[in-house]
Design a protein around this motif. Structure first.
Motif, PDB file in Angstrom:
ATOM      1  N   GLY A 126       0.832  -1.211   0.000  1.00  0.00           N
ATOM      2  CA  GLY A 126       0.000   0.000   0.000  1.00  0.00           C
ATOM      3  C   GLY A 126       0.860   1.251   0.000  1.00  0.00           C
ATOM      4  N   ASP A 149       0.479  -1.606  -4.564  1.00  0.00           N
ATOM      5  CA  ASP A 149      -0.776  -0.918  -4.254  1.00  0.00           C
ATOM      6  C   ASP A 149      -1.882  -1.603  -5.052  1.00  0.00           C
ATOM      7  N   HIS A 177      -3.716  -6.929  -4.648  1.00  0.00           N
ATOM      8  CA  HIS A 177      -4.257  -6.956  -3.295  1.00  0.00           C
ATOM      9  C   HIS A 177      -3.183  -7.454  -2.317  1.00  0.00           C
ATOM     10  N   ASN A 195       1.543   0.967   5.973  1.00  0.00           N
ATOM     11  CA  ASN A 195       0.641   1.894   6.635  1.00  0.00           C
ATOM     12  C   ASN A 195      -0.706   1.646   5.972  1.00  0.00           C
TER      13      ASN A 195
HETATM   14  C1  LIG Z   1      -3.075   4.729   4.389  1.00  0.00           C
HETATM   15  S1  LIG Z   1      -2.623   4.669   2.708  1.00  0.00           S
HETATM   16  C2  LIG Z   1      -0.862   4.688   2.868  1.00  0.00           C
HETATM   17  C3  LIG Z   1      -0.153   5.311   1.705  1.00  0.00           C
HETATM   18  C4  LIG Z   1       1.347   5.541   1.936  1.00  0.00           C
HETATM   19  N1  LIG Z   1       2.035   4.305   2.205  1.00  0.00           N
HETATM   20  C5  LIG Z   1       1.562   6.506   3.083  1.00  0.00           C
HETATM   21  O1  LIG Z   1       1.977   6.083   4.165  1.00  0.00           O
HETATM   22  O2  LIG Z   1       1.317   7.710   2.900  1.00  0.00           O
HETATM   23  C6  LIG Z   1      -2.988   3.003   2.268  1.00  0.00           C
HETATM   24  C7  LIG Z   1      -2.665   2.593   0.848  1.00  0.00           C
HETATM   25  O3  LIG Z   1      -3.073   1.220   0.695  1.00  0.00           O
HETATM   26  C8  LIG Z   1      -3.659   1.045  -0.585  1.00  0.00           C
HETATM   27  N2  LIG Z   1      -4.587  -0.095  -0.500  1.00  0.00           N
HETATM   28  C9  LIG Z   1      -5.879  -0.105  -0.052  1.00  0.00           C
HETATM   29  N3  LIG Z   1      -6.387  -1.347  -0.138  1.00  0.00           N
HETATM   30  C10 LIG Z   1      -5.404  -2.138  -0.633  1.00  0.00           C
HETATM   31  C11 LIG Z   1      -5.328  -3.526  -0.933  1.00  0.00           C
HETATM   32  N4  LIG Z   1      -6.372  -4.334  -0.743  1.00  0.00           N
HETATM   33  N5  LIG Z   1      -4.163  -4.003  -1.421  1.00  0.00           N
HETATM   34  C12 LIG Z   1      -3.089  -3.185  -1.626  1.00  0.00           C
HETATM   35  N6  LIG Z   1      -3.107  -1.860  -1.353  1.00  0.00           N
HETATM   36  C13 LIG Z   1      -4.260  -1.344  -0.860  1.00  0.00           C
HETATM   37  C14 LIG Z   1      -4.350   2.364  -0.873  1.00  0.00           C
HETATM   38  O4  LIG Z   1      -4.555   2.535  -2.265  1.00  0.00           O
HETATM   39  C15 LIG Z   1      -3.393   3.361  -0.238  1.00  0.00           C
HETATM   40  O5  LIG Z   1      -2.458   3.817  -1.188  1.00  0.00           O
END
Ligand SMILES: C[S@@+](CC[C@H](N)C(=O)[O-])C[C@H]1O[C@@H](n2cnc3c(N)ncnc32)[C@H](O)[C@@H]1O
Length: 289
Positions: A126, A149, A177, A195
């Motif tokens: 993510g 992501d 995912h 995160n």
């Molecule tokens: C809280 S944000 C964190 C973004 C970055 N790492 C930061 O700390 O600023 C969570 C991230 O997880 C991604 N995300 C949400 N569901 C996900 C999934 N099922 N699998 C992978 N990534 C996912 C979102 O698109 C988002 O970019």
């Protein structure tokens, strides 16, 4: 470039701030779009007779400031830019604006691994704007990282940010995912970091409108109790980590103890809840056996 007198600019600045908003957001706008750094802005008043060169004209800057004030649009989205640690990152409303409290997660990694020059392999789940992974590979050029992501558009922004920050090639981007895109790296990671979205669904409804109306919902909500994604990340981590590999997670202010229990249940050791700079248990770390 627009050339105006400092005196004229300061009058205009006073008018803008009298409409509302805070000095910090205003300075951000002037730095990102006007090209005047925060420190230069602070000292302008010392030489009111001087000339000032702005990258955008005052009408343009005013229209952005008004949008920020009237619609509560985050200034970072309006400027398409965020500052995080020593990075300047592109952000659009597809990606979460990286938060200052998250900056510490990079220091936690450095504290675990020290300043050794060993070659490490890590994954970030993510990645959003790419902030965390980019900071890690810039400081440790011998490390190799994979940033994932769920959203391909998000990964395009993260890739752009990496290319703009570094000429290295030690960070790759995969879409999917959580652990799914990492099938070929089972048992190979020295550490994984995330995160994840961790806001409980009912708390999300109460978030301020500058967050709720603008930031991607998928980056914020972690199911009913906020731990849906954290649970899944922890449960599958043992398949991907090397023996004694670390899992480093950010969590909501009150989730530290619950995340610790999840790590214990999944046979992690050396578990620790790490406080952020406000003394909140913001991160939980553990080692797989
Ligand atoms: C809280 S944000 C964190 C973004 C970055 N790492 C930061 O700390 O600023 C969570 C991230 O997880 C991604 N995300 C949400 N569901 C996900 C999934 N099922 N699998 C992978 N990534 C996912 C979102 O698109 C988002 O970019």
């Amino acid at each position: 470039m627009l050339c105006i007198s400092v005196k004229e600019f300061l009058l205009w600045k006073k008018k803008q701030l009298s409409k509302g908003g805070d000095n910090q957001s205003f300075a951000f706008l002037i730095e990102c779009l006007g090209g005047i750094s925060k420190s230069d802005l602070n000292f302008l008043g010392l030489n009111p007779e001087n000339k000032l060169y702005l990258k955008k004209n005052l009408d343009h800057l005013e229209s952005i400031w008004d949008d920020h004030l009237l619609n509560s649009s985050p200034i970072q989205y309006l400027c398409e830019m965020a500052f995080w640690r020593n990075l300047k990152l592109k952000v659009t409303n597809k990606v979460l604006i990286p938060r200052p409290e998250t900056e510490l997660i990079v220091d936690i990694v450095f504290k675990i691994f020290g300043k050794k020059s060993q070659k490490l392999f890590f994954a970030e789940l993510g990645t959003g704007s790419g902030a965390i992974s980019i900071a890690l590979v810039l400081d440790y050029p011998s490390w190799e990282g994979i940033a994932t992501d769920i959203d391909q558009d998000v990964l395009e922004i993260a890739t752009e940010n990496f290319i703009n920050s570094s000429s290295q090639s030690n960070l790759s981007f995969y879409c999917g995912h959580w652990w799914n895109p990492l099938q070929s790296f089972k048992g190979k990671l020295d550490f994984a970091i995330s995160n994840p979205p961790y806001i409980p669904a009912d708390t999300y409804e109460k978030l301020p409108k500058e967050v709720k109306n603008f930031e991607p919902k998928i980056a914020l909500i972690g199911g009913e109790d906020g731990l849906k994604h954290t649970r899944e990340i922890i449960q599958k981590a043992p398949l991907f980590l090397k023996e004694k590999g670390w899992l480093i997670l950010e969590n909501h202010f009150d989730q530290g103890e619950k995340v610790k229990q999840l790590l214990l249940k999944n046979k992690f050791t050396s578990i620790e809840i790490v406080n952020d700079l406000s003394g909140i248990g913001r991160f939980t770390i553990g080692r797989y056996k």
